[in-house]
Design an enzyme around this catalytic site. Structure first.
Site, short mmCIF file in Angstrom:
data_model
loop_
_atom_site.label_atom_id
_atom_site.label_comp_id
_atom_site.label_asym_id
_atom_site.label_seq_id
_atom_site.Cartn_x
_atom_site.Cartn_y
_atom_site.Cartn_z
N SER A 92 26.00 54.05 76.22
CA SER A 92 25.56 55.36 76.72
C SER A 92 26.77 56.11 77.23
O SER A 92 27.30 55.80 78.30
CB SER A 92 24.54 55.18 77.85
OG SER A 92 23.38 54.55 77.38
N LYS A 167 19.81 60.34 75.14
CA LYS A 167 19.88 59.32 76.20
C LYS A 167 20.16 59.96 77.56
O LYS A 167 19.59 59.55 78.58
CB LYS A 167 20.99 58.30 75.87
CG LYS A 167 21.16 57.21 76.95
CD LYS A 167 19.88 56.44 77.20
CE LYS A 167 20.02 55.47 78.39
NZ LYS A 167 20.88 54.33 78.10
N LYS A 235 26.89 56.92 86.44
CA LYS A 235 27.67 57.38 85.29
C LYS A 235 26.84 58.26 84.37
O LYS A 235 27.29 59.32 83.93
CB LYS A 235 28.21 56.16 84.53
CG LYS A 235 28.99 56.47 83.26
CD LYS A 235 28.15 56.33 81.99
CE LYS A 235 27.67 54.93 81.79
NZ LYS A 235 26.88 54.79 80.54
#
Length: 272
Positions: A92, A167, A235
């Site tokens: 990701s 995502k 993140k």
């Protein structure tokens, strides 16, 4: 097929195990110890060696800089690729950087798919991951049988970068839902209602969600065993905020949740 897999962490290890169990010849590389369940795989000395040995190379790495290093750094994948091979990044990472990585791999005469996943460790072990794919449709159809070994809900969203964009959108929804469920159940508890029964009632209405079902139950039972590193969620929200800033403006609620997560992580680190 000859399949490479780089990154055998919490998610990557079971995903690679499914590919091996399906009968594919597996070539692996990881910074940690190779799990016993992958003892039949060939452990390669470098990322370049994985790319030289495999027809398709999967990546499952923590962040954008890790992917860039593995692809283009010293002894990287790019140095071992030959025309016609395929790189599938299931990490990701940044959608913008993904487009740059894809172009560089395409310029070598190779194909690139970004295919991040949702479902966590449980989904990885059960081979039930949701996989969001960006890339050429013909490449997707060729690689799809391998993806079906690791997941169930597999969707080609669009071109390179669109899988990563999906995502990031997923993580925005998940983060804000977790915060909303936590706040709602806290409100119910402080008001004197039984949060377990409140959750049961809400599950039959418009507020029902997978987050309320799973995380809501964990909150009520005070089950806080980690299933995902908060640093990685931070993140992901950082990717959302950076993308929004580049494209139009700030995502205020995502910024708020990211700040709350940072505070929680600090409290945990301090033993609070």
């Amino acid at each position: 097929m000859k399949v490479g897999f780089i990154g055998l962490g919490i998610m990557g290890a079971p995903m690679a195990q499914h590919l091996l169990a399906a009968g594919h010849e597996l070539f692996v590389r990881t910074r940690s110890k190779v799990p016993e369940a992958l003892s039949a795989a060939t452990v390669c000395p470098t990322n370049t060696a994985v790319a030289q040995a495999a027809d398709v190379v999967f990546l499952m790495l923590p962040d954008t800089p890790d992917v860039e290093l593995v692809l283009f750094g010293k002894d990287g994948i790019a140095a071992g690729l030959s025309k016609g091979k395929t790189v599938v990044d299931m990490s990701s990472i940044s959608p913008m950087e993904t487009k740059r990585f894809a172009k560089a791999i395409n310029d070598l005469g190779c194909d690139y798919l970004d295919a991040p996943v949702s479902g966590g460790e449980v989904g990885a072990k059960a081979a039930s991951l949701t996989i969001m794919v960006g890339g050429d449709e013909a490449v997707f159809e060729r690689i799809k049988p391998l993806l079906q070994i690791m997941g169930k809900n597999i969707t080609l969203v669009g071109g390179n970068g669109d899988g990563q964009t999906t995502k990031v959108a997923n993580q925005i929804i998940v983060a804000l839902n977790i915060a909303a469920v936590g706040e709602a159940l806290l409100f119910a508890s402080k008001a004197g209602a039984d949060p377990a029964k409140v959750r049961q009632a809400l599950m039959g209405g418009f507020a029902a969600s997978r987050i309320l079902e799973v995380h809501g139950e964990r909150m009520i039972k005070r089950t806080f065993n980690p299933g995902f590193r908060i640093a990685l969620h931070q993140k992901d929200l950082g990717l959302a905020l950076a993308g929004a800033k580049t494209l139009w403006d700030q995502l205020d609620h995502s910024a708020l949740v990211k700040g709350l997560e940072a505070m929680a992580a600090h409290e945990v680190a301090q033993g609070g």
